[in-house]
Design a protein around this motif. Structure first.
Motif, PDB file in Angstrom:
ATOM      1  N   LYS A   1      48.864  49.494  29.453  1.00 40.59           N
ATOM      2  CA  LYS A   1      50.252  49.380  29.061  1.00 40.59           C
ATOM      3  C   LYS A   1      51.033  48.802  30.244  1.00 40.59           C
ATOM      4  CE  LYS A   1      50.628  50.876  24.831  1.00 40.59           C
ATOM      5  NZ  LYS A   1      50.694  52.208  24.345  1.00 40.59           N
TER       6      LYS A   1
ATOM      7  N   LEU B   1      60.730  62.309  26.231  1.00 43.02           N
ATOM      8  CA  LEU B   1      59.953  61.111  26.615  1.00 43.02           C
ATOM      9  C   LEU B   1      60.650  60.384  27.756  1.00 43.02           C
ATOM     10  CD1 LEU B   1      59.090  59.784  23.043  1.00 43.02           C
ATOM     11  CD2 LEU B   1      57.509  60.750  24.720  1.00 43.02           C
TER      12      LEU B   1
ATOM     13  N   GLY C   1      41.620  50.553  26.001  1.00 45.37           N
ATOM     14  CA  GLY C   1      42.390  51.050  24.847  1.00 45.37           C
ATOM     15  C   GLY C   1      42.246  50.068  23.700  1.00 45.37           C
TER      16      GLY C   1
ATOM     17  N   GLN D   1      56.311  53.662  16.466  1.00 50.05           N
ATOM     18  CA  GLN D   1      55.018  54.375  16.422  1.00 50.05           C
ATOM     19  C   GLN D   1      54.811  55.191  17.694  1.00 50.05           C
ATOM     20  OE1 GLN D   1      51.652  51.872  15.280  1.00 50.05           O
ATOM     21  NE2 GLN D   1      53.060  50.507  14.230  1.00 50.05           N
ATOM     22  N   ASP D   2      55.171  54.591  18.842  1.00 50.72           N
ATOM     23  CA  ASP D   2      55.008  55.326  20.111  1.00 50.72           C
ATOM     24  C   ASP D   2      55.837  56.609  20.079  1.00 50.72           C
ATOM     25  OD1 ASP D   2      53.233  53.567  21.277  1.00 50.72           O
ATOM     26  OD2 ASP D   2      54.767  52.422  22.349  1.00 50.72           O
TER      27      ASP D   2
ATOM     28  N   GLN E   1      54.616  59.309  17.764  1.00 50.74           N
ATOM     29  CA  GLN E   1      53.405  59.998  18.242  1.00 50.74           C
ATOM     30  C   GLN E   1      53.600  60.637  19.613  1.00 50.74           C
ATOM     31  OE1 GLN E   1      49.973  57.399  17.616  1.00 50.74           O
ATOM     32  NE2 GLN E   1      50.966  56.640  15.768  1.00 50.74           N
TER      33      GLN E   1
ATOM     34  N   ARG F   1      54.394  59.303  22.397  1.00 47.27           N
ATOM     35  CA  ARG F   1      53.847  58.527  23.517  1.00 47.27           C
ATOM     36  C   ARG F   1      54.974  57.844  24.273  1.00 47.27           C
ATOM     37  NH1 ARG F   1      49.598  55.804  19.713  1.00 47.27           N
ATOM     38  NH2 ARG F   1      51.300  54.320  19.474  1.00 47.27           N
ATOM     39  N   ARG F   2      54.735  57.615  25.542  1.00 48.42           N
ATOM     40  CA  ARG F   2      55.691  56.870  26.365  1.00 48.42           C
ATOM     41  C   ARG F   2      55.877  55.464  25.778  1.00 48.42           C
ATOM     42  NH1 ARG F   2      55.007  55.751  32.859  1.00 48.42           N
ATOM     43  NH2 ARG F   2      56.876  54.465  33.058  1.00 48.42           N
ATOM     44  N   THR F   3      57.106  54.946  25.817  1.00 48.93           N
ATOM     45  CA  THR F   3      57.344  53.585  25.301  1.00 48.93           C
ATOM     46  C   THR F   3      57.357  52.588  26.471  1.00 48.93           C
ATOM     47  OG1 THR F   3      59.721  53.632  25.622  1.00 48.93           O
ATOM     48  CG2 THR F   3      58.889  54.560  23.536  1.00 48.93           C
ATOM     49  N   GLU F   4      57.417  51.308  26.122  1.00 44.47           N
ATOM     50  CA  GLU F   4      57.489  50.261  27.150  1.00 44.47           C
ATOM     51  C   GLU F   4      58.946  49.798  27.326  1.00 44.47           C
ATOM     52  OE1 GLU F   4      53.181  48.162  27.287  1.00 44.47           O
ATOM     53  OE2 GLU F   4      54.222  47.817  25.408  1.00 44.47           O
TER      54      GLU F   4
ATOM     55  N   ASP G   1      51.486  50.911  33.330  1.00 41.27           N
ATOM     56  CA  ASP G   1      50.285  51.283  34.101  1.00 41.27           C
ATOM     57  C   ASP G   1      49.670  50.106  34.844  1.00 41.27           C
ATOM     58  OD1 ASP G   1      50.015  54.033  33.567  1.00 41.27           O
ATOM     59  OD2 ASP G   1      49.069  53.647  31.627  1.00 41.27           O
TER      60      ASP G   1
END
Ligand code: NAD
Ligand code: KPL
Length: 321
Positions: free
Chosen positions: A95, A318, A27, A271-272, A275, A277-280, A98
């Motif tokens: 991430k 999410l 990535g 931003q996550d 968009q 996307r999954r966050t941390e 993962d």
């Protein structure tokens, strides 16, 4: 924008072959690292998720790094996790959520004495990986670089930054730091990497969730300074309580400084979410809340923020873990 293509990196001709940089997670950060190491003539191999991703990579004919408006393509070797070639040095650029599963897929390929460099934000994923591969040396990293994917296999180096690397067990610097120097990667060996990671986690907890909840740029938090200061005060007391007082030193002025310096930017978590996307979250606020619970520290503001953020994420479909 013209692409210039470099030939595939060839193995060194000297008697002693250099160790290959295996990079797990192609990535933004993985491509940023792979291309800079390859540009310095170092041997690099990407590990992509599966055969379909490997085919897509081959069709793209390499990785592209865009820096200062100039783009350069690199034909870097790639493979899937199932290959059985041994791995001596592995940079993990997945991430945080993962990382453990990705490392589990290649764990059997690690050579005795292998080194892993873990580039995940927050805390928790690094310890999980270290538990999974106790035979390997796990080096933790904290990076202020900025990169984003323009499209698959093409990355823009958006912000030049610095990386701190360190090892919570052995304090001797890794022997390959000169390869980072050679690659133009600004770095420093840290003998207190956990303090650095806690400091960054505290900054991220004080800024990122509120930017999501107020849907604002970092600078927008100047309108919510009382709330930011309450969080910083609680984070400082909590860190001091757990023996990380150094990570909390002058946290309030540092958070104010970062908010001003990055006023026009959206935080990475914003931003996550924007968009889809999954966050941390679990490795930032979630980790801080779990650590506070374990230490019997009453972190009321952190827990309340965690609940608000979790609800917000769930409402948007999410994951909140
Ligand atoms: P990313 O989503 O761009 O890249 C992660 C890559 O890992 C993806 O390509 C994904 O497909 C791959 N991956 C996931 N599971 C895999 C598996 N099992 N096998 C192989 N590949 C797998 O993420 P990123 O932005 O590069 O961030 C990586 C880490 O670095 C995060 O923890 C992030 O917070 C941190 N970080 C990023 C930046 C930045 O500017 N991008 C800056 C500082 C820190
Ligand atoms: O690291 C950041 C992020 O957006 O993740 C900063 C700029 C420090 C905000 O917390």
């Amino acid at each position: 924008m013209p692409d210039s293509t470099l030939p595939p990196t060839s193995p060194p001709t000297t008697a002693q072959a250099q160790t290959t940089w295996h990079i797990l997670g192609a990535g933004s950060m993985g491509i940023l690292w792979a291309t800079r190491l390859a540009r310095a003539g170092l041997p690099v191999t990407l590990i992509v998720r599966n055969a379909a991703r490997l085919r897509a990579y081959k069709e793209a004919q390499g990785l592209t790094l865009i820096e200062g408006g100039h783009s350069q393509r690199f034909d870097i070797a790639a493979q899937t996790p199932e290959m059985n070639a041994p791995i001596q040095r592995l940079l993990v650029t997945c991430k945080a959520y993962d990382a453990e599963r990705a490392v589990a897929q290649i764990a059997a390929r690690l050579s005795p004495g292998a080194e892993l460099i873990l580039l995940q934000n927050g805390l928790g994923s690094q310890q999980a990986v270290a538990r999974l591969v106790p035979q390997a040396r796990c080096i933790f990293a904290s990076s202020t670089e900025g990169a984003f994917r323009e499209s698959d296999w093409r990355v823009v180096h958006a912000g030049h930054g610095h990386i701190w690397l360190g090892d919570s067990h052995q304090h001797a610097p890794a022997p390959w730091l000169k390869e980072l120097q050679q690659s133009g990667i600004s770095h420093e060996w840290s003998t207190s990497i956990l303090t650095r990671l806690w400091r960054k986690l505290a900054l991220n907890c004080a800024i990122n969730p509120l930017t999501v909840l107020y849907n604002c740029r970092n600078g927008g938090l100047q309108q919510h300074s009382d709330e930011v200061n309450l969080l910083c005060a609680e984070l400082s007391n909590f860190l001091a309580h757990c023996g990380h007082a150094e990570a909390a030193r002058d946290l309030i002025p540092e958070v104010e400084r970062v908010i001003l310096a990055t006023a026009n930017n959206y935080s990475s978590m914003h931003q996550d979410v924007a968009q889809g996307r999954r966050t941390e979250i679990s490795y930032l606020l979630g980790y801080a809340c779990a650590a506070a619970r374990d230490a019997h520290f009453p972190a009321v503001h952190l827990h309340a923020l965690h609940r608000r953020l979790s609800d917000h994420l769930l409402q948007r479909g999410l994951p909140c873990a």
